[in-house]
Write a protein that holds these residues in place. Structure first.
Motif, PDB file in Angstrom:
ATOM      1  N   LEU A  23      39.113  12.051 -85.443  1.00 22.15           N
ATOM      2  CA  LEU A  23      38.743  12.866 -84.290  1.00 22.15           C
ATOM      3  C   LEU A  23      37.230  13.011 -84.151  1.00 22.15           C
ATOM      4  O   LEU A  23      36.710  13.113 -83.037  1.00 22.15           O
ATOM      5  CB  LEU A  23      39.409  14.240 -84.386  1.00 22.15           C
ATOM      6  CG  LEU A  23      40.937  14.226 -84.283  1.00 22.15           C
ATOM      7  CD1 LEU A  23      41.493  15.632 -84.422  1.00 22.15           C
ATOM      8  CD2 LEU A  23      41.390  13.618 -82.961  1.00 22.15           C
ATOM      9  N   GLY A  24      36.509  13.026 -85.276  1.00 26.41           N
ATOM     10  CA  GLY A  24      35.054  13.063 -85.194  1.00 26.41           C
ATOM     11  C   GLY A  24      34.494  11.817 -84.556  1.00 26.41           C
ATOM     12  O   GLY A  24      33.599  11.873 -83.691  1.00 26.41           O
ATOM     13  N   SER A  27      35.092  11.802 -80.885  1.00 28.58           N
ATOM     14  CA  SER A  27      34.133  12.663 -80.190  1.00 28.58           C
ATOM     15  C   SER A  27      32.817  11.936 -79.953  1.00 28.58           C
ATOM     16  O   SER A  27      32.243  11.994 -78.856  1.00 28.58           O
ATOM     17  CB  SER A  27      33.891  13.937 -81.014  1.00 28.58           C
ATOM     18  OG  SER A  27      32.944  14.768 -80.381  1.00 28.58           O
ATOM     19  N   GLU A  30      33.238   9.320 -77.236  1.00 29.40           N
ATOM     20  CA  GLU A  30      33.304   9.939 -75.910  1.00 29.40           C
ATOM     21  C   GLU A  30      31.921  10.373 -75.432  1.00 29.40           C
ATOM     22  O   GLU A  30      31.545  10.164 -74.262  1.00 29.40           O
ATOM     23  CB  GLU A  30      34.240  11.141 -75.968  1.00 29.40           C
ATOM     24  CG  GLU A  30      34.434  11.867 -74.661  1.00 29.40           C
ATOM     25  CD  GLU A  30      35.390  13.026 -74.810  1.00 29.40           C
ATOM     26  OE1 GLU A  30      34.907  14.165 -74.953  1.00 29.40           O
ATOM     27  OE2 GLU A  30      36.608  12.796 -74.816  1.00 29.40           O
ATOM     28  N   LEU A  31      31.137  10.983 -76.308  1.00 28.82           N
ATOM     29  CA  LEU A  31      29.792  11.444 -75.943  1.00 28.82           C
ATOM     30  C   LEU A  31      28.885  10.282 -75.557  1.00 28.82           C
ATOM     31  O   LEU A  31      28.072  10.383 -74.631  1.00 28.82           O
ATOM     32  CB  LEU A  31      29.179  12.225 -77.101  1.00 28.82           C
ATOM     33  CG  LEU A  31      29.799  13.601 -77.372  1.00 28.82           C
ATOM     34  CD1 LEU A  31      29.380  14.115 -78.733  1.00 28.82           C
ATOM     35  CD2 LEU A  31      29.391  14.594 -76.285  1.00 28.82           C
ATOM     36  N   GLU A 159      27.901  19.396 -85.734  1.00 28.10           N
ATOM     37  CA  GLU A 159      28.856  18.938 -84.724  1.00 28.10           C
ATOM     38  C   GLU A 159      28.199  17.956 -83.761  1.00 28.10           C
ATOM     39  O   GLU A 159      27.081  18.187 -83.288  1.00 28.10           O
ATOM     40  CB  GLU A 159      29.408  20.141 -83.958  1.00 28.10           C
ATOM     41  CG  GLU A 159      30.195  21.090 -84.856  1.00 28.10           C
ATOM     42  CD  GLU A 159      30.588  22.365 -84.152  1.00 28.10           C
ATOM     43  OE1 GLU A 159      29.960  22.692 -83.123  1.00 28.10           O
ATOM     44  OE2 GLU A 159      31.522  23.029 -84.620  1.00 28.10           O
ATOM     45  N   GLU A 161      28.753  17.268 -80.678  1.00 24.70           N
ATOM     46  CA  GLU A 161      28.454  17.797 -79.343  1.00 24.70           C
ATOM     47  C   GLU A 161      27.074  18.445 -79.290  1.00 24.70           C
ATOM     48  O   GLU A 161      26.422  18.462 -78.253  1.00 24.70           O
ATOM     49  CB  GLU A 161      29.499  18.833 -78.929  1.00 24.70           C
ATOM     50  CG  GLU A 161      30.900  18.276 -78.767  1.00 24.70           C
ATOM     51  CD  GLU A 161      31.727  18.493 -80.019  1.00 24.70           C
ATOM     52  OE1 GLU A 161      32.958  18.540 -79.903  1.00 24.70           O
ATOM     53  OE2 GLU A 161      31.136  18.612 -81.120  1.00 24.70           O
ATOM     54  N   PRO A 184      33.014  23.717 -78.103  1.00 25.16           N
ATOM     55  CA  PRO A 184      33.535  22.478 -78.691  1.00 25.16           C
ATOM     56  C   PRO A 184      34.347  21.693 -77.681  1.00 25.16           C
ATOM     57  O   PRO A 184      34.937  22.266 -76.754  1.00 25.16           O
ATOM     58  CB  PRO A 184      34.427  22.983 -79.833  1.00 25.16           C
ATOM     59  CG  PRO A 184      34.817  24.362 -79.439  1.00 25.16           C
ATOM     60  CD  PRO A 184      33.652  24.916 -78.676  1.00 25.16           C
ATOM     61  N   SER A 185      34.376  20.393 -77.836  1.00 25.34           N
ATOM     62  CA  SER A 185      35.187  19.558 -76.952  1.00 25.34           C
ATOM     63  C   SER A 185      36.580  19.403 -77.552  1.00 25.34           C
ATOM     64  O   SER A 185      36.770  19.500 -78.766  1.00 25.34           O
ATOM     65  CB  SER A 185      34.540  18.190 -76.769  1.00 25.34           C
ATOM     66  OG  SER A 185      34.386  17.529 -78.015  1.00 25.34           O
ATOM     67  N   GLN A 187      39.532  17.170 -78.674  1.00 23.41           N
ATOM     68  CA  GLN A 187      39.739  15.790 -79.071  1.00 23.41           C
ATOM     69  C   GLN A 187      41.198  15.568 -79.429  1.00 23.41           C
ATOM     70  O   GLN A 187      41.819  16.383 -80.118  1.00 23.41           O
ATOM     71  CB  GLN A 187      38.845  15.424 -80.268  1.00 23.41           C
ATOM     72  CG  GLN A 187      37.352  15.501 -79.983  1.00 23.41           C
ATOM     73  CD  GLN A 187      36.936  14.624 -78.816  1.00 23.41           C
ATOM     74  OE1 GLN A 187      37.576  13.636 -78.493  1.00 23.41           O
ATOM     75  NE2 GLN A 187      35.850  15.004 -78.158  1.00 23.41           N
ATOM     76  N   ARG A 208      36.709  25.518 -83.352  1.00 22.96           N
ATOM     77  CA  ARG A 208      35.735  25.277 -84.428  1.00 22.96           C
ATOM     78  C   ARG A 208      35.337  26.625 -85.033  1.00 22.96           C
ATOM     79  O   ARG A 208      35.372  27.661 -84.374  1.00 22.96           O
ATOM     80  CB  ARG A 208      34.466  24.616 -83.895  1.00 22.96           C
ATOM     81  CG  ARG A 208      34.664  23.337 -83.122  1.00 22.96           C
ATOM     82  CD  ARG A 208      34.933  22.131 -84.003  1.00 22.96           C
ATOM     83  NE  ARG A 208      34.709  20.918 -83.226  1.00 22.96           N
ATOM     84  CZ  ARG A 208      35.549  20.449 -82.326  1.00 22.96           C
ATOM     85  NH1 ARG A 208      36.650  21.099 -82.069  1.00 22.96           N
ATOM     86  NH2 ARG A 208      35.286  19.336 -81.664  1.00 22.96           N
ATOM     87  N   THR A 230      37.830  25.431 -77.263  1.00 21.53           N
ATOM     88  CA  THR A 230      37.632  24.506 -76.156  1.00 21.53           C
ATOM     89  C   THR A 230      38.145  25.150 -74.871  1.00 21.53           C
ATOM     90  O   THR A 230      39.233  25.739 -74.876  1.00 21.53           O
ATOM     91  CB  THR A 230      38.407  23.199 -76.392  1.00 21.53           C
ATOM     92  OG1 THR A 230      37.998  22.619 -77.624  1.00 21.53           O
ATOM     93  CG2 THR A 230      38.170  22.215 -75.260  1.00 21.53           C
TER      94      THR A 230
END
Length: 488
Positions: A23-24, A27, A30-31, A159, A161, A184-185, A187, A208, A230
């Motif tokens: 998941l990290g 993320s 995606e960013l 993080e 983000e 937090p986003s 995921q 988070r 989120t």
């Protein structure tokens, strides 16, 4: 700019789909895409159908006398050390074939720090011009280790983000005008599929941070003490991107879902509105002190088919020393309610905390044995930054910081006692399954499991199955075994 986001192969005794959720890395991917950067995500632990068997590494020789090659069955320990994913040269070749300008390596646990550096070294040897950045939970708890690693050019902590947008702007001028996120986003990543059950499996994370101060927990080292959620609209937007005709199961990886009960129930309701047959789990565990009967009923109705709970210890003195709140009456009531509703549960305790005695471990095991739940055991391991251990982590192999390594970190229990506890937890589950108290129905009396159980109970010694033969497990703490059998 083109980037590759990679999760290194994992070296360990075992690896599960939920641990491979990445998941990290998702993320980061995606960013980067949000900022117009072309990306390729490579989750290497999932890219080999079968793990490769390896020799036991030198730092794990303390396990050599306890590993039984070819062992299997309900009371077994791990029997083979493995690599999950291609070898490092193969990973490097796959990355190089994408011709990226920059590689982001996601180290999701400190125990796999060496794999992160090995992947970076393999890539640099093949394509030295590729810029290599390391991040993730494993990096955040001990950035010095990675900053001193020659193949790694940049180290990011915290993080994604929050830190990735500034890094991209400062180093490459590619922020795309998008600022760092405070919230937090959400995921979510697919982790498997069952043809028999026609279910798609996902892992996800909603929240988070943790305001608690349990001394053995490292959550705050990466995500801080402030609990954050989120936005629900973002969760809904991403859920609507999933295939609408699928039966889905979502495992939430959050540590503190019940800090926001109404929010969480609202998320479950929203997912069920799109996927009426969705089911859920929370393998990191739900805080049973925050569960009440109404919420428990709601979670079952929304599709929780099993519950993972954490009690840490039965010792009030131990819990106080670890700043861990507990309520044994509440736990007992919850487990009996789950039993009445025919809903499975696993209740975990931590084995090997500072000051723990073999007798205290047996107390934990016997306490859980008398409750309608499977017993889960977590062998204690620290990570850099926790006050509970003061070792120089840069002088110790990171892979010792895996529960499967059974390293005697606090000196309270020897490796032999940790592994005795591990097998006794499994024995407890075998006994309760044989009695129909938990789990699925027990096999026929003539099966190896039934014979194994008869031999253990009649001899008072731990045995296991190897090549269809039942053999005694040597090197165990027989006083712990005797005390456990007397207590049940």
């Amino acid at each position: 700019m083109k980037a590759v986001v990679a999760v290194p192969p994992v070296l360990d005794f075992y690896f599960t789909p939920s641990r491979a959720s990445a998941l990290g890395a998702v993320s980061v991917d995606e960013l980067l895409k949000e900022r117009g950067i072309e990306t390729v995500l490579l989750n290497f632990p999932t890219l080999c159908a079968k793990p490769a068997k390896l020799e036991l590494p030198p730092e794990l020789t303390h396990l050599r006398d306890f590993i039984i090659t070819g062992e299997h069955g309900p009371v077994s320990f791990f029997s083979n050390y493995k690599r999950f994913g291609p070898d490092f040269s193969g990973c490097a070749a796959t990355i190089a074939a994408e011709s990226p300008e920059i590689l982001f390596i996601s180290c999701f646990a400190w125990a796999y720090a060496e794999e992160t550096v090995s992947l970076a070294a393999a890539v640099k040897a093949l394509r030295p011009e590729i810029i290599i950045t390391a991040g993730g939970s494993g990096v955040s708890v001990n950035p010095d280790y990675f900053e001193k690693a020659e193949p790694i050019d940049f180290v990011l902590t915290g993080e994604a983000e929050k830190v990735l947008p500034a890094f991209l702007e400062e180093q490459f001028g590619t922020g795309g005008g998008k600022a760092a996120r405070e919230a937090p986003s959400f995921q979510i990543n697919r982790t498997g599929y069952s043809e028999r059950k026609n279910i798609q499996y996902y892992s996800a994370i909603l929240t988070r941070g943790c305001p608690k101060s349990c001394k053995f927990c490292s959550n705050h080292l990466v995500h801080g003490r402030e609990f954050r959620k989120t936005p629900a609209e973002e969760v809904e937007r991403k859920i609507r991107l999933l295939p609408g005709d699928a039966n889905i199961h979502i495992n939430f990886e959050d540590d503190n879902l019940l800090f926001a009960k109404e929010y969480f129930v609202g998320i479950l309701r929203m997912i069920r509105s799109r996927f009426p047959n969705a089911s859920f789990s929370a393998e990191n565990g739900l805080d049973y002190t925050l569960l009440d009967d109404v919420l428990l009923e709601e979670l079952i109705e929304f599709g929780f088919r099993s519950f993972n709970l954490s009690m840490a210890s039965t010792s009030q003195a131990m819990l106080r020393s670890q700043n861990r709140p507990a309520d044994s009456d509440r736990l007992t009531a919850i487990l009996h309610t789950l039993r009445k509703k025919k809903t499975a549960s696993v209740t975990y305790f931590i084995c090997g905390l500072e000051g723990e005695t073999p007798g205290a471990v047996v107390d934990n095991l016997t306490y859980l044995h008398h409750l309608p739940t499977l017993t889960g055991i977590s062998l204690f391991y620290p990570v850099p930054g926790l006050p509970i251990c003061t070792q120089d982590f840069n002088s110790l192999p990171p892979r010792l910081c895996a529960g499967s390594s059974a390293w005697p970190w606090t000196g309270s229990l020897a490796t032999s006692q940790l592994l005795t506890a591990f097998r006794l937890a499994r024995l407890s589950n075998l006994i309760k399954t044989s009695q129909g108290l938990v789990g699925s129905s027990f096999p026929a009396p003539a099966c190896p499991e039934a014979e194994l159980l008869d031999i253990i109970l009649s001899t008072g010694r731990l045995h296991t199955i190897k090549s269809r033969r039942i053999i005694e497990v040597h090197g165990m703490d027989n006083e712990m075994v005797t005390a456990f059998l007397a207590g049940i």
